[in-house]
Write an enzyme that holds these catalytic residues in place. Structure first.
Site, PDB file in Angstrom:
ATOM      1  N   GLU A 168       0.815  -1.215   0.000  1.00 53.92           N
ATOM      2  CA  GLU A 168       0.000   0.000   0.000  1.00 53.92           C
ATOM      3  C   GLU A 168       0.847   1.262   0.000  1.00 53.92           C
ATOM      4  O   GLU A 168       0.457   2.282  -0.576  1.00 53.92           O
ATOM      5  CB  GLU A 168      -0.959   0.009   1.191  1.00 53.92           C
ATOM      6  N   PHE A 188     -12.026  -7.054  13.639  1.00 47.84           N
ATOM      7  CA  PHE A 188     -10.866  -7.503  12.870  1.00 47.84           C
ATOM      8  C   PHE A 188     -10.502  -6.474  11.809  1.00 47.84           C
ATOM      9  O   PHE A 188     -11.345  -6.018  11.046  1.00 47.84           O
ATOM     10  CB  PHE A 188     -11.164  -8.848  12.215  1.00 47.84           C
ATOM     11  N   GLN A 189      -9.248  -6.079  11.776  1.00 51.69           N
ATOM     12  CA  GLN A 189      -8.696  -5.104  10.842  1.00 51.69           C
ATOM     13  C   GLN A 189      -9.416  -3.755  10.908  1.00 51.69           C
ATOM     14  O   GLN A 189      -9.534  -3.035   9.911  1.00 51.69           O
ATOM     15  CB  GLN A 189      -8.699  -5.642   9.402  1.00 51.69           C
ATOM     16  N   MET A 222      23.777   9.408   3.180  1.00 53.71           N
ATOM     17  CA  MET A 222      23.671  10.681   3.873  1.00 53.71           C
ATOM     18  C   MET A 222      23.928  10.519   5.370  1.00 53.71           C
ATOM     19  O   MET A 222      24.551  11.376   6.005  1.00 53.71           O
ATOM     20  CB  MET A 222      22.292  11.313   3.636  1.00 53.71           C
TER      21      MET A 222
END
Length: 594
Positions: free
Chosen positions: A51, A113-114, A479
Protein backbone atom coordinates in the site's frame (compact mmCIF):
# COMPACT_ATOMS: atom_id res chain seq x y z
CA UNK A 1 -35.82 -2.01 -7.73
CA UNK A 2 -34.16 -2.12 -11.14
CA UNK A 3 -32.65 1.35 -10.84
CA UNK A 4 -30.89 0.52 -7.59
CA UNK A 5 -27.14 -0.06 -7.47
CA UNK A 6 -24.70 -0.88 -4.70
CA UNK A 7 -22.52 1.64 -2.92
CA UNK A 8 -19.52 0.03 -4.59
CA UNK A 9 -21.04 0.55 -8.02
CA UNK A 10 -21.81 4.15 -7.03
CA UNK A 11 -18.16 4.62 -6.09
CA UNK A 12 -16.97 3.51 -9.53
CA UNK A 13 -19.55 5.70 -11.30
CA UNK A 14 -18.51 8.68 -9.19
CA UNK A 15 -14.81 8.14 -9.88
CA UNK A 16 -15.50 7.90 -13.60
CA UNK A 17 -17.58 11.08 -13.40
CA UNK A 18 -14.64 13.09 -12.02
CA UNK A 19 -12.36 11.78 -14.77
CA UNK A 20 -10.36 9.04 -13.07
CA UNK A 21 -8.66 6.79 -15.63
CA UNK A 22 -5.95 5.15 -13.50
CA UNK A 23 -5.62 4.19 -9.86
CA UNK A 24 -3.23 2.19 -7.68
CA UNK A 25 -4.20 -0.19 -4.93
CA UNK A 26 -4.45 -3.59 -3.25
CA UNK A 27 -7.73 -5.35 -2.34
CA UNK A 28 -8.61 -6.72 1.07
CA UNK A 29 -11.67 -7.73 3.04
CA UNK A 30 -13.30 -4.39 3.84
CA UNK A 31 -12.69 -2.83 0.42
CA UNK A 32 -13.43 -6.04 -1.49
CA UNK A 33 -16.96 -4.99 -2.54
CA UNK A 34 -15.41 -2.10 -4.49
CA UNK A 35 -13.17 -4.43 -6.48
CA UNK A 36 -16.08 -6.31 -8.07
CA UNK A 37 -17.57 -3.40 -10.08
CA UNK A 38 -14.03 -2.32 -10.89
CA UNK A 39 -14.03 -5.22 -13.38
CA UNK A 40 -16.77 -3.46 -15.34
CA UNK A 41 -15.27 0.01 -15.01
CA UNK A 42 -13.26 2.00 -17.54
CA UNK A 43 -10.68 2.71 -14.82
CA UNK A 44 -7.33 1.00 -15.19
CA UNK A 45 -6.33 -0.35 -11.77
CA UNK A 46 -2.62 -1.01 -11.16
CA UNK A 47 -2.15 -3.75 -8.58
CA UNK A 48 0.64 -2.57 -6.29
CA UNK A 49 2.65 -4.94 -4.11
CA UNK A 50 2.41 -2.76 -0.99
CA UNK A 51 0.00 0.00 0.00
CA UNK A 52 2.87 2.41 0.60
CA UNK A 53 3.85 1.79 -3.01
CA UNK A 54 0.29 2.59 -4.12
CA UNK A 55 0.33 5.89 -2.21
CA UNK A 56 3.73 6.96 -3.55
CA UNK A 57 2.66 5.92 -7.06
CA UNK A 58 -0.42 8.14 -6.79
CA UNK A 59 1.85 10.98 -5.68
CA UNK A 60 4.29 10.44 -8.57
CA UNK A 61 1.35 10.26 -10.98
CA UNK A 62 0.00 13.57 -9.69
CA UNK A 63 3.35 15.34 -9.76
CA UNK A 64 4.13 14.20 -13.29
CA UNK A 65 0.70 14.63 -14.87
CA UNK A 66 -0.83 17.53 -12.94
CA UNK A 67 -3.94 15.42 -12.37
CA UNK A 68 -5.23 14.01 -9.08
CA UNK A 69 -3.62 10.71 -8.11
CA UNK A 70 -5.82 7.94 -6.68
CA UNK A 71 -4.93 5.03 -4.42
CA UNK A 72 -7.14 2.44 -2.74
CA UNK A 73 -6.60 0.08 0.19
CA UNK A 74 -8.49 -1.99 2.69
CA UNK A 75 -9.10 -1.25 6.37
CA UNK A 76 -6.64 -1.60 9.23
CA UNK A 77 -3.12 -2.31 7.96
CA UNK A 78 -4.11 -1.38 4.42
CA UNK A 79 -5.05 2.11 5.57
CA UNK A 80 -2.09 2.53 7.90
CA UNK A 81 0.31 1.47 5.15
CA UNK A 82 -0.89 4.46 3.13
CA UNK A 83 0.08 6.94 5.84
CA UNK A 84 3.71 7.52 4.81
CA UNK A 85 2.65 8.27 1.26
CA UNK A 86 -0.13 10.58 2.37
CA UNK A 87 2.23 12.40 4.74
CA UNK A 88 4.66 12.96 1.87
CA UNK A 89 1.89 14.29 -0.37
CA UNK A 90 0.68 16.54 2.44
CA UNK A 91 4.11 18.07 3.04
CA UNK A 92 4.62 18.70 -0.69
CA UNK A 93 1.03 19.84 -1.45
CA UNK A 94 0.33 17.05 -3.96
CA UNK A 95 -3.31 16.29 -4.87
CA UNK A 96 -4.11 12.66 -4.00
CA UNK A 97 -7.40 10.94 -3.16
CA UNK A 98 -7.05 7.85 -0.98
CA UNK A 99 -10.00 5.46 -0.71
CA UNK A 100 -10.05 2.99 2.17
CA UNK A 101 -12.39 0.25 3.22
CA UNK A 102 -13.69 0.20 6.78
CA UNK A 103 -15.40 -2.42 8.92
CA UNK A 104 -19.19 -2.44 8.80
CA UNK A 105 -20.99 0.45 10.46
CA UNK A 106 -22.31 -1.69 13.29
CA UNK A 107 -18.76 -2.86 14.13
CA UNK A 108 -17.06 0.55 14.21
CA UNK A 109 -15.58 1.15 17.64
CA UNK A 110 -15.68 -2.50 18.68
CA UNK A 111 -12.05 -3.32 17.83
CA UNK A 112 -13.29 -5.54 15.03
CA UNK A 113 -10.87 -7.50 12.87
CA UNK A 114 -8.70 -5.10 10.84
CA UNK A 115 -10.41 -2.06 12.28
CA UNK A 116 -8.45 1.18 12.46
CA UNK A 117 -9.80 4.70 12.79
CA UNK A 118 -8.52 5.70 9.33
CA UNK A 119 -9.92 9.23 9.48
CA UNK A 120 -8.39 9.77 12.92
CA UNK A 121 -5.04 8.29 11.98
CA UNK A 122 -4.76 10.39 8.82
CA UNK A 123 -6.20 13.63 10.22
CA UNK A 124 -2.75 15.25 10.64
CA UNK A 125 -1.55 14.26 7.16
CA UNK A 126 -4.58 14.99 4.98
CA UNK A 127 -6.17 18.21 3.87
CA UNK A 128 -9.57 16.74 4.77
CA UNK A 129 -11.16 13.31 5.15
CA UNK A 130 -14.59 11.73 5.21
CA UNK A 131 -16.18 8.68 6.84
CA UNK A 132 -19.19 7.92 4.64
CA UNK A 133 -22.08 6.44 6.63
CA UNK A 134 -24.80 6.63 3.95
CA UNK A 135 -24.41 5.11 0.47
CA UNK A 136 -26.42 8.01 -0.90
CA UNK A 137 -23.54 10.33 0.05
CA UNK A 138 -20.88 8.52 -1.98
CA UNK A 139 -21.17 10.44 -5.25
CA UNK A 140 -21.23 13.83 -3.57
CA UNK A 141 -18.35 12.92 -1.29
CA UNK A 142 -16.20 11.81 -4.22
CA UNK A 143 -16.91 15.06 -6.06
CA UNK A 144 -16.05 17.10 -2.97
CA UNK A 145 -12.91 15.09 -2.31
CA UNK A 146 -11.49 15.72 -5.78
CA UNK A 147 -12.40 19.40 -5.55
CA UNK A 148 -10.68 19.83 -2.19
CA UNK A 149 -7.60 17.84 -3.24
CA UNK A 150 -6.98 19.85 -6.40
CA UNK A 151 -8.08 23.38 -5.50
CA UNK A 152 -6.48 26.08 -3.39
CA UNK A 153 -3.30 24.70 -1.89
CA UNK A 154 -3.46 21.12 -3.21
CA UNK A 155 -3.08 18.13 -0.93
CA UNK A 156 -4.17 14.59 -0.13
CA UNK A 157 -7.63 13.67 1.12
CA UNK A 158 -9.13 10.37 2.28
CA UNK A 159 -12.54 8.72 1.90
CA UNK A 160 -13.25 5.91 4.37
CA UNK A 161 -16.06 3.55 3.31
CA UNK A 162 -17.58 0.93 5.67
CA UNK A 163 -18.05 -2.44 4.01
CA UNK A 164 -21.82 -2.50 4.47
CA UNK A 165 -22.08 0.98 2.90
CA UNK A 166 -20.38 -0.45 -0.17
CA UNK A 167 -22.74 -3.43 -0.18
CA UNK A 168 -25.97 -1.51 0.41
CA UNK A 169 -28.37 -1.01 -2.49
CA UNK A 170 -29.99 2.38 -3.12
CA UNK A 171 -31.29 4.66 -5.87
CA UNK A 172 -28.23 6.39 -7.30
CA UNK A 173 -28.17 10.08 -8.15
CA UNK A 174 -25.36 12.14 -9.67
CA UNK A 175 -23.39 14.59 -7.58
CA UNK A 176 -24.56 18.19 -7.61
CA UNK A 177 -22.07 21.04 -8.28
CA UNK A 178 -19.68 21.29 -5.34
CA UNK A 179 -20.51 24.13 -2.96
CA UNK A 180 -18.54 24.18 0.28
CA UNK A 181 -19.33 27.44 2.13
CA UNK A 182 -16.52 26.89 4.63
CA UNK A 183 -13.93 26.25 1.94
CA UNK A 184 -13.35 29.16 -0.41
CA UNK A 185 -9.68 29.48 -1.38
CA UNK A 186 -8.74 33.02 -2.32
CA UNK A 187 -7.26 33.05 -5.81
CA UNK A 188 -7.15 36.72 -6.81
CA UNK A 189 -4.59 38.86 -5.00
CA UNK A 190 -5.23 42.24 -3.39
CA UNK A 191 -4.14 44.75 -6.02
CA UNK A 192 -3.08 47.33 -3.45
CA UNK A 193 -0.61 44.82 -2.03
CA UNK A 194 0.58 43.96 -5.53
CA UNK A 195 1.28 47.64 -6.27
CA UNK A 196 3.19 47.92 -2.98
CA UNK A 197 5.24 44.88 -4.00
CA UNK A 198 6.00 46.43 -7.40
CA UNK A 199 7.35 49.58 -5.74
CA UNK A 200 9.61 47.52 -3.45
CA UNK A 201 10.92 45.62 -6.47
CA UNK A 202 11.87 48.83 -8.27
CA UNK A 203 13.49 50.32 -5.16
CA UNK A 204 15.61 47.24 -4.43
CA UNK A 205 19.28 46.98 -5.31
CA UNK A 206 19.80 43.26 -4.61
CA UNK A 207 16.50 41.44 -5.26
CA UNK A 208 16.05 37.72 -5.88
CA UNK A 209 12.94 35.72 -6.71
CA UNK A 210 12.51 32.76 -4.36
CA UNK A 211 10.21 30.35 -6.24
CA UNK A 212 8.67 27.27 -4.63
CA UNK A 213 6.42 24.36 -5.43
CA UNK A 214 3.37 26.62 -5.64
CA UNK A 215 4.69 27.75 -9.03
CA UNK A 216 4.37 24.17 -10.28
CA UNK A 217 0.93 23.66 -8.72
CA UNK A 218 -0.50 26.81 -10.30
CA UNK A 219 1.12 26.33 -13.70
CA UNK A 220 2.95 29.63 -13.26
CA UNK A 221 6.29 28.70 -14.84
CA UNK A 222 5.82 30.71 -18.03
CA UNK A 223 4.52 33.72 -16.10
CA UNK A 224 7.48 33.53 -13.71
CA UNK A 225 9.91 33.52 -16.61
CA UNK A 226 8.18 36.60 -18.07
CA UNK A 227 8.49 38.38 -14.72
CA UNK A 228 12.19 37.56 -14.47
CA UNK A 229 12.88 38.69 -18.03
CA UNK A 230 10.85 41.89 -17.62
CA UNK A 231 12.72 42.93 -14.50
CA UNK A 232 16.11 41.24 -14.97
CA UNK A 233 15.79 39.69 -11.50
CA UNK A 234 17.36 36.27 -10.97
CA UNK A 235 15.28 33.29 -9.89
CA UNK A 236 16.07 30.68 -7.25
CA UNK A 237 14.13 27.43 -7.66
CA UNK A 238 13.62 25.32 -4.54
CA UNK A 239 13.82 21.54 -4.51
CA UNK A 240 10.09 21.37 -5.32
CA UNK A 241 10.31 23.99 -8.08
CA UNK A 242 13.18 22.66 -10.21
CA UNK A 243 12.41 23.24 -13.88
CA UNK A 244 9.91 26.10 -13.51
CA UNK A 245 12.60 28.23 -15.14
CA UNK A 246 15.02 26.27 -17.34
CA UNK A 247 18.40 25.67 -15.73
CA UNK A 248 20.16 27.06 -18.81
CA UNK A 249 18.27 30.36 -18.61
CA UNK A 250 20.72 33.16 -17.73
CA UNK A 251 18.45 34.35 -14.91
CA UNK A 252 18.12 30.94 -13.23
CA UNK A 253 20.38 30.55 -10.19
CA UNK A 254 19.25 27.01 -9.38
CA UNK A 255 18.57 25.46 -6.01
CA UNK A 256 19.13 27.01 -2.56
CA UNK A 257 19.22 25.22 0.78
CA UNK A 258 21.21 22.67 2.71
CA UNK A 259 22.76 21.22 -0.46
CA UNK A 260 22.04 24.10 -2.80
CA UNK A 261 24.63 25.90 -4.87
CA UNK A 262 26.77 28.66 -3.43
CA UNK A 263 25.29 31.47 -5.54
CA UNK A 264 21.67 30.60 -4.74
CA UNK A 265 22.38 30.29 -1.01
CA UNK A 266 24.53 33.39 -0.75
CA UNK A 267 22.32 35.57 -2.94
CA UNK A 268 19.48 35.02 -0.51
CA UNK A 269 21.72 35.82 2.44
CA UNK A 270 22.92 39.07 0.90
CA UNK A 271 19.71 40.17 -0.84
CA UNK A 272 17.88 43.32 0.17
CA UNK A 273 14.58 41.94 -1.17
CA UNK A 274 13.20 38.40 -1.32
CA UNK A 275 10.26 37.95 -3.69
CA UNK A 276 8.90 34.68 -2.28
CA UNK A 277 6.33 33.09 -4.57
CA UNK A 278 4.53 29.85 -3.68
CA UNK A 279 7.10 28.85 -1.08
CA UNK A 280 7.11 28.40 2.69
CA UNK A 281 10.54 29.38 4.07
CA UNK A 282 11.37 25.78 4.88
CA UNK A 283 14.17 25.16 7.38
CA UNK A 284 16.21 23.35 4.74
CA UNK A 285 16.27 26.63 2.77
CA UNK A 286 16.65 29.13 5.58
CA UNK A 287 19.15 27.31 7.79
CA UNK A 288 19.28 29.01 11.19
CA UNK A 289 16.20 31.20 10.86
CA UNK A 290 17.37 34.27 12.88
CA UNK A 291 20.48 34.42 10.67
CA UNK A 292 18.61 34.06 7.38
CA UNK A 293 18.63 37.01 4.95
CA UNK A 294 18.82 39.49 7.80
CA UNK A 295 18.97 42.58 5.59
CA UNK A 296 16.16 41.61 3.22
CA UNK A 297 12.65 42.90 3.01
CA UNK A 298 10.16 40.19 2.09
CA UNK A 299 7.31 40.03 -0.40
CA UNK A 300 5.54 36.75 0.33
CA UNK A 301 2.80 35.50 -1.98
CA UNK A 302 1.06 32.20 -1.26
CA UNK A 303 -2.39 30.72 -1.75
CA UNK A 304 -2.36 29.47 1.84
CA UNK A 305 -2.65 32.43 4.24
CA UNK A 306 -1.38 30.23 7.08
CA UNK A 307 2.08 30.15 5.47
CA UNK A 308 2.51 33.92 5.30
CA UNK A 309 4.40 35.10 8.34
CA UNK A 310 4.63 31.59 9.79
CA UNK A 311 8.43 31.41 9.64
CA UNK A 312 9.45 34.85 8.40
CA UNK A 313 7.65 38.19 8.71
CA UNK A 314 6.40 39.51 5.39
CA UNK A 315 6.75 43.22 4.63
CA UNK A 316 4.21 42.79 1.84
CA UNK A 317 1.92 39.77 2.31
CA UNK A 318 -0.12 38.66 -0.71
CA UNK A 319 -2.68 35.87 -0.55
CA UNK A 320 -3.52 34.38 -3.93
CA UNK A 321 -2.78 31.88 -6.67
CA UNK A 322 0.86 32.18 -7.75
CA UNK A 323 0.10 32.55 -11.44
CA UNK A 324 -2.48 35.28 -10.86
CA UNK A 325 -0.16 37.09 -8.44
CA UNK A 326 2.70 37.04 -10.96
CA UNK A 327 0.47 38.25 -13.79
CA UNK A 328 -0.72 41.16 -11.66
CA UNK A 329 2.87 41.91 -10.64
CA UNK A 330 3.84 42.08 -14.30
CA UNK A 331 1.02 44.55 -14.95
CA UNK A 332 1.90 46.67 -11.93
CA UNK A 333 5.60 46.79 -12.80
CA UNK A 334 4.73 47.62 -16.41
CA UNK A 335 2.65 50.54 -15.16
CA UNK A 336 5.63 51.82 -13.18
CA UNK A 337 7.85 51.43 -16.25
CA UNK A 338 5.38 53.58 -18.19
CA UNK A 339 5.99 56.32 -15.59
CA UNK A 340 9.72 56.09 -16.19
CA UNK A 341 10.51 54.11 -13.04
CA UNK A 342 13.12 51.37 -13.40
CA UNK A 343 15.11 49.16 -11.11
CA UNK A 344 18.90 49.17 -11.29
CA UNK A 345 20.44 45.79 -10.49
CA UNK A 346 23.61 46.00 -12.61
CA UNK A 347 26.12 45.77 -9.76
CA UNK A 348 24.15 42.93 -8.16
CA UNK A 349 24.00 41.01 -11.44
CA UNK A 350 27.75 41.37 -11.83
CA UNK A 351 28.27 39.98 -8.32
CA UNK A 352 25.95 37.02 -8.98
CA UNK A 353 27.72 36.19 -12.22
CA UNK A 354 31.10 36.34 -10.47
CA UNK A 355 29.91 33.90 -7.81
CA UNK A 356 28.51 31.58 -10.45
CA UNK A 357 31.82 31.59 -12.30
CA UNK A 358 33.91 30.96 -9.19
CA UNK A 359 31.74 28.54 -7.26
CA UNK A 360 29.92 26.05 -9.53
CA UNK A 361 29.05 22.55 -8.40
CA UNK A 362 32.27 20.54 -8.47
CA UNK A 363 33.38 16.93 -8.43
CA UNK A 364 36.36 14.98 -9.74
CA UNK A 365 35.89 11.79 -11.75
CA UNK A 366 39.23 10.06 -12.47
CA UNK A 367 39.51 7.91 -15.58
CA UNK A 368 40.24 4.92 -13.36
CA UNK A 369 38.98 4.14 -9.89
CA UNK A 370 35.49 4.18 -8.48
CA UNK A 371 32.54 5.86 -10.11
CA UNK A 372 31.40 9.20 -8.74
CA UNK A 373 27.61 9.40 -8.55
CA UNK A 374 27.71 12.98 -9.81
CA UNK A 375 29.35 11.75 -13.03
CA UNK A 376 26.75 9.02 -13.53
CA UNK A 377 23.86 11.41 -12.98
CA UNK A 378 25.42 14.02 -15.27
CA UNK A 379 25.72 11.42 -18.02
CA UNK A 380 22.08 10.38 -17.60
CA UNK A 381 21.08 14.03 -17.93
CA UNK A 382 23.25 14.60 -20.99
CA UNK A 383 22.33 11.39 -22.80
CA UNK A 384 18.62 12.04 -22.28
CA UNK A 385 19.22 15.70 -23.22
CA UNK A 386 17.32 16.76 -20.10
CA UNK A 387 14.06 15.72 -21.74
CA UNK A 388 13.11 12.88 -19.39
CA UNK A 389 11.07 12.77 -16.22
CA UNK A 390 13.44 12.27 -13.30
CA UNK A 391 12.30 10.76 -10.01
CA UNK A 392 14.46 10.42 -6.91
CA UNK A 393 14.45 8.63 -3.63
CA UNK A 394 15.78 10.50 -0.60
CA UNK A 395 19.36 11.10 0.45
CA UNK A 396 22.65 11.97 -1.21
CA UNK A 397 21.50 10.70 -4.61
CA UNK A 398 18.43 12.96 -4.42
CA UNK A 399 20.60 16.02 -3.82
CA UNK A 400 23.09 15.07 -6.55
CA UNK A 401 20.21 14.53 -8.97
CA UNK A 402 18.77 17.96 -8.15
CA UNK A 403 22.23 19.46 -8.67
CA UNK A 404 23.46 17.73 -11.83
CA UNK A 405 20.35 17.07 -13.93
CA UNK A 406 19.66 20.03 -16.18
CA UNK A 407 15.94 20.66 -15.88
CA UNK A 408 14.09 22.40 -18.68
CA UNK A 409 10.40 22.02 -17.85
CA UNK A 410 8.13 21.88 -14.82
CA UNK A 411 6.86 18.48 -13.66
CA UNK A 412 10.00 16.69 -14.79
CA UNK A 413 11.56 16.51 -11.30
CA UNK A 414 9.67 14.40 -8.78
CA UNK A 415 10.73 13.71 -5.23
CA UNK A 416 9.63 13.60 -1.61
CA UNK A 417 10.79 17.04 -0.53
CA UNK A 418 9.19 17.92 2.78
CA UNK A 419 8.80 14.50 4.37
CA UNK A 420 11.96 13.03 2.85
CA UNK A 421 10.46 9.55 2.64
CA UNK A 422 13.00 6.88 1.77
CA UNK A 423 11.46 4.35 -0.59
CA UNK A 424 9.64 7.04 -2.56
CA UNK A 425 11.59 6.65 -5.79
CA UNK A 426 10.61 3.30 -7.33
CA UNK A 427 6.81 3.50 -6.82
CA UNK A 428 6.70 7.23 -7.63
CA UNK A 429 8.54 6.53 -10.88
CA UNK A 430 5.91 3.89 -11.64
CA UNK A 431 3.19 6.48 -11.08
CA UNK A 432 5.03 9.04 -13.17
CA UNK A 433 5.29 6.62 -16.08
CA UNK A 434 1.56 5.83 -15.88
CA UNK A 435 0.84 9.57 -15.88
CA UNK A 436 3.33 10.39 -18.66
CA UNK A 437 3.34 7.25 -20.80
CA UNK A 438 5.14 8.88 -23.73
CA UNK A 439 8.03 10.28 -21.69
CA UNK A 440 11.24 8.55 -20.70
CA UNK A 441 11.19 8.10 -16.92
CA UNK A 442 14.34 7.66 -14.85
CA UNK A 443 14.45 6.83 -11.16
CA UNK A 444 17.67 7.98 -9.52
CA UNK A 445 17.77 5.88 -6.36
CA UNK A 446 20.09 4.83 -3.56
CA UNK A 447 20.69 1.29 -2.40
CA UNK A 448 19.01 2.10 0.92
CA UNK A 449 15.89 3.63 -0.64
CA UNK A 450 15.63 1.00 -3.34
CA UNK A 451 15.43 -1.87 -0.87
CA UNK A 452 12.46 -0.30 0.92
CA UNK A 453 10.03 -0.49 -2.00
CA UNK A 454 11.73 -2.54 -4.74
CA UNK A 455 8.81 -4.99 -4.76
CA UNK A 456 7.06 -2.54 -7.08
CA UNK A 457 9.40 -3.78 -9.80
CA UNK A 458 6.98 -6.70 -10.04
CA UNK A 459 4.09 -4.29 -10.62
CA UNK A 460 5.99 -2.46 -13.35
CA UNK A 461 7.09 -5.69 -15.02
CA UNK A 462 3.49 -6.96 -15.16
CA UNK A 463 2.30 -3.57 -16.46
CA UNK A 464 5.19 -3.48 -18.98
CA UNK A 465 6.32 -0.05 -17.79
CA UNK A 466 9.85 0.61 -19.11
CA UNK A 467 11.07 2.75 -16.22
CA UNK A 468 14.85 3.05 -15.86
CA UNK A 469 16.13 2.67 -12.29
CA UNK A 470 19.68 3.87 -11.69
CA UNK A 471 20.90 2.77 -8.25
CA UNK A 472 23.74 4.91 -6.92
CA UNK A 473 25.03 1.94 -4.94
CA UNK A 474 27.59 3.09 -2.40
CA UNK A 475 26.94 0.14 -0.06
CA UNK A 476 25.85 2.54 2.68
CA UNK A 477 23.08 4.76 3.91
CA UNK A 478 25.07 7.54 2.30
CA UNK A 479 23.67 10.68 3.87
CA UNK A 480 23.72 9.15 7.35
CA UNK A 481 27.33 8.04 6.76
CA UNK A 482 28.22 11.57 5.68
CA UNK A 483 26.77 13.06 8.86
CA UNK A 484 28.56 10.49 11.00
CA UNK A 485 31.82 11.37 9.25
CA UNK A 486 31.39 15.12 9.69
CA UNK A 487 29.58 15.43 13.01
CA UNK A 488 30.08 12.15 14.92
CA UNK A 489 33.87 11.83 14.74
CA UNK A 490 33.68 9.15 12.03
CA UNK A 491 31.92 6.74 14.38
CA UNK A 492 30.01 4.77 11.75
CA UNK A 493 27.04 3.12 13.42
CA UNK A 494 24.64 0.89 11.45
CA UNK A 495 25.10 2.49 8.04
CA UNK A 496 26.93 -0.14 5.97
CA UNK A 497 24.90 -2.44 3.72
CA UNK A 498 27.74 -4.05 1.77
CA UNK A 499 27.95 -4.57 -1.96
CA UNK A 500 26.71 -8.08 -2.51
CA UNK A 501 23.49 -8.64 -0.57
CA UNK A 502 21.29 -8.42 -2.46
CA UNK A 503 22.68 -8.98 -5.93
CA UNK A 504 20.73 -6.22 -7.69
CA UNK A 505 21.13 -7.74 -11.14
CA UNK A 506 19.71 -11.08 -10.03
CA UNK A 507 17.00 -9.34 -8.01
CA UNK A 508 15.93 -7.33 -11.05
CA UNK A 509 15.83 -10.45 -13.18
CA UNK A 510 13.82 -12.30 -10.54
CA UNK A 511 11.23 -9.53 -10.76
CA UNK A 512 11.03 -9.86 -14.55
CA UNK A 513 13.19 -6.82 -15.27
CA UNK A 514 16.46 -6.28 -17.07
CA UNK A 515 19.38 -6.19 -14.63
CA UNK A 516 22.65 -4.40 -15.43
CA UNK A 517 25.80 -3.52 -13.51
CA UNK A 518 28.36 -0.78 -14.09
CA UNK A 519 31.65 -0.34 -12.22
CA UNK A 520 33.91 1.75 -14.45
CA UNK A 521 33.85 5.10 -16.23
CA UNK A 522 34.20 3.65 -19.71
CA UNK A 523 31.07 1.51 -19.22
CA UNK A 524 28.72 4.28 -18.10
CA UNK A 525 27.44 5.60 -21.42
CA UNK A 526 26.98 2.14 -22.91
CA UNK A 527 24.99 0.80 -19.97
CA UNK A 528 22.77 3.90 -19.90
CA UNK A 529 22.03 3.49 -23.60
CA UNK A 530 21.34 -0.21 -23.12
CA UNK A 531 18.78 0.61 -20.43
CA UNK A 532 17.24 3.27 -22.66
CA UNK A 533 16.76 0.62 -25.34
CA UNK A 534 14.55 -1.55 -23.12
CA UNK A 535 10.94 -0.74 -24.02
CA UNK A 536 8.81 -3.52 -22.52
CA UNK A 537 9.89 -3.77 -18.87
CA UNK A 538 11.90 -1.89 -16.25
CA UNK A 539 15.69 -1.80 -16.46
CA UNK A 540 17.69 -1.69 -13.23
CA UNK A 541 21.32 -0.54 -13.24
CA UNK A 542 23.59 -1.21 -10.28
CA UNK A 543 26.12 1.63 -10.46
CA UNK A 544 28.88 0.76 -7.99
CA UNK A 545 29.81 4.19 -6.63
CA UNK A 546 32.48 5.54 -4.31
CA UNK A 547 31.19 5.12 -0.74
CA UNK A 548 33.45 7.93 0.50
CA UNK A 549 31.93 10.60 -1.71
CA UNK A 550 30.14 13.34 0.22
CA UNK A 551 27.47 15.71 -1.02
CA UNK A 552 28.54 19.35 -1.17
CA UNK A 553 27.85 22.22 -0.80
CA UNK A 554 26.38 21.69 2.64
CA UNK A 555 24.86 23.86 5.33
CA UNK A 556 24.89 21.84 8.53
CA UNK A 557 21.52 21.54 10.26
CA UNK A 558 20.89 24.40 12.67
CA UNK A 559 23.70 26.60 11.35
CA UNK A 560 23.61 29.80 9.35
CA UNK A 561 23.71 29.77 5.57
CA UNK A 562 26.76 32.00 5.98
CA UNK A 563 28.59 28.88 7.20
CA UNK A 564 28.11 26.97 3.96
CA UNK A 565 30.67 24.20 3.43
CA UNK A 566 31.75 24.11 -0.20
CA UNK A 567 33.84 20.96 0.05
CA UNK A 568 37.22 19.75 1.22
CA UNK A 569 39.07 21.56 -1.58
CA UNK A 570 37.88 24.97 -0.33
CA UNK A 571 38.62 26.92 2.81
CA UNK A 572 35.58 26.30 4.96
CA UNK A 573 35.35 29.39 7.15
CA UNK A 574 32.97 31.92 5.60
CA UNK A 575 34.16 31.52 1.99
CA UNK A 576 31.97 34.40 0.83
CA UNK A 577 33.62 37.01 3.01
CA UNK A 578 35.47 39.62 1.01
CA UNK A 579 33.38 38.96 -2.11
CA UNK A 580 30.00 40.46 -1.38
CA UNK A 581 28.88 43.98 -2.05
CA UNK A 582 27.75 44.82 1.45
CA UNK A 583 29.52 42.55 3.94
CA UNK A 584 30.93 45.32 6.11
CA UNK A 585 29.78 48.51 4.44
CA UNK A 586 27.07 49.87 2.25
CA UNK A 587 23.58 51.27 2.63
CA UNK A 588 22.42 48.50 5.00
CA UNK A 589 25.49 48.25 7.21
CA UNK A 590 24.69 47.93 10.88
CA UNK A 591 21.03 47.17 10.29
CA UNK A 592 19.63 44.99 13.05
CA UNK A 593 18.65 41.41 12.31
CA UNK A 594 14.98 40.90 11.73
Amino acid sequence: MSNEITGAQALMKALEAVGVTEMFGIPGGAILPAYDPLLDSSIHHILARHEQGAAHAADGYAQASGRVGVCMATSGPGATNLVTGLASSYMDSIPVVAITGQVARWAIGSDAFQETDATGVTLPVTKHNWLVMDPGDIAQTVAEAFHVAASGRPGPVLIDLPKDVLQARFSYHEATPVDLPGYQPKLKPNLRQVKEAAKLILEAKRPVIYAGGGIVASGAGAALQRLAELTGIHVITTLMARGVVPDDHPLCLGMPGMHGNYTAVTSMQKADLLIALGTRFDDRVTGKLPAFATRAKVIHADIDPAEIGKNRKADVPIVGDARLVIEELISAIGAEYDKGERGNYAAWTAQLNDWRRRFPYRYSQPDTGMLKPQFVISRISELTDGNGVYVAGVGQHQMWASQFIKFRRPRTWINSGGLGAMGFGVPAAMGAKVGRADDEVWCIDGDGCFQMTCQELATMAVEKLPVKIAIMNNAHLGMVRQWQELFYEERYSQVEFGWDIPDYVKLAEAYGCVGLRCESVDEVDAVIEKARGVDDRPAVIDFRCDPRENCYPMVAAGTSNDDIILGPEFEQAHPMHGDTLYDTEGPDAGEEER
